[in-house]
Scaffold this motif. Structure first.
Motif, short mmCIF file in Angstrom:
data_model
loop_
_atom_site.label_atom_id
_atom_site.label_comp_id
_atom_site.label_asym_id
_atom_site.label_seq_id
_atom_site.Cartn_x
_atom_site.Cartn_y
_atom_site.Cartn_z
N ALA A 53 0.87 -1.17 0.00
CA ALA A 53 0.00 0.00 0.00
C ALA A 53 0.91 1.22 0.00
N VAL A 54 0.76 2.06 -1.00
CA VAL A 54 1.59 3.27 -1.10
C VAL A 54 0.69 4.48 -0.88
N PHE A 55 1.00 5.24 0.17
CA PHE A 55 0.25 6.45 0.49
C PHE A 55 0.99 7.64 -0.12
N VAL A 56 0.29 8.32 -1.02
CA VAL A 56 0.90 9.40 -1.79
C VAL A 56 0.37 10.74 -1.28
N PRO A 57 1.24 11.60 -0.73
CA PRO A 57 0.78 12.89 -0.23
C PRO A 57 0.73 13.94 -1.34
N ASP A 58 0.18 15.09 -1.03
CA ASP A 58 0.08 16.16 -2.03
C ASP A 58 1.26 17.12 -1.96
N TYR A 59 2.34 16.71 -1.32
CA TYR A 59 3.54 17.55 -1.30
C TYR A 59 4.73 16.74 -1.79
N GLU A 60 5.77 17.44 -2.25
CA GLU A 60 6.95 16.80 -2.81
C GLU A 60 8.14 16.95 -1.87
N LEU A 61 9.16 16.14 -2.12
CA LEU A 61 10.43 16.25 -1.41
C LEU A 61 11.52 15.78 -2.36
N SER A 62 12.49 16.64 -2.64
CA SER A 62 13.55 16.26 -3.56
C SER A 62 14.52 15.31 -2.88
N THR A 63 15.07 14.39 -3.66
CA THR A 63 16.07 13.46 -3.14
C THR A 63 17.28 14.21 -2.61
N GLU A 64 17.68 15.27 -3.31
CA GLU A 64 18.85 16.05 -2.89
C GLU A 64 18.64 16.64 -1.50
N LYS A 65 17.48 17.21 -1.26
CA LYS A 65 17.19 17.79 0.05
C LYS A 65 17.16 16.71 1.13
N ALA B 140 -4.97 -6.96 3.53
CA ALA B 140 -5.29 -6.15 4.71
C ALA B 140 -5.74 -4.76 4.28
N ARG B 141 -6.30 -4.68 3.08
CA ARG B 141 -6.66 -3.37 2.53
C ARG B 141 -7.59 -2.59 3.46
N GLU B 142 -8.64 -3.23 3.93
CA GLU B 142 -9.61 -2.51 4.76
C GLU B 142 -8.98 -2.03 6.07
N ALA B 143 -8.18 -2.89 6.68
CA ALA B 143 -7.55 -2.51 7.95
C ALA B 143 -6.55 -1.38 7.74
N ILE B 144 -5.79 -1.45 6.67
CA ILE B 144 -4.80 -0.41 6.38
C ILE B 144 -5.49 0.92 6.11
N ASP B 145 -6.53 0.90 5.30
CA ASP B 145 -7.25 2.13 5.00
C ASP B 145 -7.91 2.71 6.25
N ALA B 146 -8.37 1.84 7.15
CA ALA B 146 -9.02 2.31 8.37
C ALA B 146 -8.02 3.06 9.26
N PRO C 160 8.26 11.72 -0.15
CA PRO C 160 7.50 11.55 1.10
C PRO C 160 6.43 10.46 1.07
N CYS C 161 6.36 9.63 0.02
CA CYS C 161 5.39 8.54 0.04
C CYS C 161 5.67 7.58 1.19
N VAL C 162 4.62 6.96 1.66
CA VAL C 162 4.71 5.97 2.73
C VAL C 162 4.36 4.61 2.15
N LEU C 163 5.24 3.64 2.39
CA LEU C 163 5.06 2.27 1.92
C LEU C 163 4.66 1.38 3.09
N VAL C 164 3.59 0.58 2.90
CA VAL C 164 3.17 -0.40 3.89
C VAL C 164 3.16 -1.76 3.22
N LEU C 165 3.98 -2.68 3.72
CA LEU C 165 4.06 -4.04 3.19
C LEU C 165 3.30 -5.00 4.10
N HIS C 166 2.60 -5.95 3.48
CA HIS C 166 1.82 -6.89 4.28
C HIS C 166 1.67 -8.21 3.52
N TYR C 167 1.67 -9.30 4.26
CA TYR C 167 1.40 -10.62 3.71
C TYR C 167 -0.09 -10.88 3.86
N GLY C 168 -0.80 -11.01 2.73
CA GLY C 168 -2.24 -11.22 2.77
C GLY C 168 -2.99 -9.92 2.52
#
Length: 355
Positions: free
Chosen positions: A192-204, A321-327, A311-319
């Protein structure tokens, strides 16, 4: 040398680097792609690139020779022995820009793969594409999964001055430069990748890192990153403890790939393997909303980490868990500042079609 075809279609996956503990070494390909079509000009006098962009970056990316796909394509054409020619690039972009999902690696791999497809028939030489892509990018963690798919662990091998390679008994010499190993990923692993509405450069993000680190923190990460291949393919653990008669080391029947016991083991390993002390804590202040979301997921036992430099957030899961993650992220998603992509893992990497 003349191109072997008039048209090449390239498909490159998004990628997530680091996965917490594997700073600058580990990458994962995601089943979310940019698609680009290169069509040669019919006018021999036309040697320019004509760029059309749809989707991500349509309002901000250049439409001339400075576009990263175009400049990389030109360089790769020279490397593969092709001359300069005019072409139209149709880019259909889905991968967010400057969010930590490998958009620059995608552009580099796309340009090189397209040049390789114009240069010769047959299957892509993925090793050659990886070598050039890692050299251009300057680090291999995103380009490796973009080229090969799946989970990759990469490194830069240095030799003594004047020595290009080291002989390996019974094998090919180990040459200096970037290398990678591709590991299988269990199809039950989801991202599950959570994508925000702001950016962050790799250099910074890199500027926030300290010049030195405590020894104990280095040991901490080494102990975690070593778990990642097993965490991403936990069935190998069950197989390793299964005897030839189908019983496990304790005399019972080994857990099936879908068993609750294996899922629990996998998610415990994922949680532990994504712990980090080398880079994320130092970057947290640059992406406070992302860091807060990561801490919330981890407080619920989920393997959350910054995707790449953020600034994206990555959530890894086995199985599933979409509903629980979204909640857990319901408030953030409702705010309008975040969106979530629930994705399988891409196990193929870059692909091309000619004609």
């Amino acid at each position: 040398m003349n191109p072997v075809t008039r048209r090449v279609h390239v498909r490159v996956p998004a990628t997530s680097a680091n996965l917490g503990s594997g700073f600058d070494t580990v990458g994962l390909a995601l089943d979310y792609h940019d698609e680009l079509t290169f069509t040669l000009s019919d006018d021999p006098a036309d040697t320019d690139a004509h760029v059309n962009i749809e989707g991500e970056g349509a309002q901000t990316l250049p439409r001339d020779e400075t576009h990263l796909v175009v400049s990389t394509f030109r360089r790769a054409c020279r490397t593969f022995g092709l001359g300069r020619f005019g072409f139209t690039l149709e880019a259909h972009n889905r991968i967010p820009q400057a969010r930590g999902m490998g958009s620059s690696a995608e552009a580099i791999v796309a340009g090189i793969a397209a040049a390789a497809a114009f240069a010769q028939e047959g299957e892509l030489n993925r090793s050659a594409i990886f070598d050039l892509a890692a050299t251009i990018e300057g680090h291999p963690d995103n380009v490796a999964p973009a080229v090969f798919g799946g989970l990759t662990v990469s490194w830069d091998f240095s030799t003594a001055e004047g020595v290009g390679s080291v002989p390996i008994p019974g094998g090919e010499p180990l040459h200096s430069g970037f290398h990678t190993v591709n590991y299988p990923v269990d199809p039950a692993i989801t991202a599950a990748v959570f994508v925000p509405d702001y950016e962050l450069s790799t250099e910074k993000a890199r500027q926030a890192l300290p010049a030195t680190l405590p020894y104990r923190d280095a040991v901490y990460n080494v102990s975690r990153v070593g778990l990642l291949p097993a965490a991403m393919n936990p069935g190998t653990l069950a197989a390793a403890t299964t005897s030839s008669d189908g019983s496990d080391a304790d005399g019972g029947i080994a857990a099936s790939a879908a068993s609750p016991a294996l899922a629990a083991t996998a998610n415990t390993l994922l949680y532990t393997a994504t712990q980090d002390k080398l880079h994320q804590p130092y970057r947290a202040a640059l992406m406070e909303p992302s860091w807060n979301l990561i801490e919330r997921f981890r407080s619920h036992g989920y393997a959350a980490a910054v995707s790449g430099a953020g600034p994206c957030v990555l959530v890894l899961h086995y199985g599933d868990a979409r509903e629980a993650i979204d909640a857990i992220a319901a408030e953030d998603l409702a705010s309008g500042h975040w969106r979530v992509l629930h994705l399988p893992i891409d196990t193929i990497g870059v692909t091309v079609e000619r004609g």
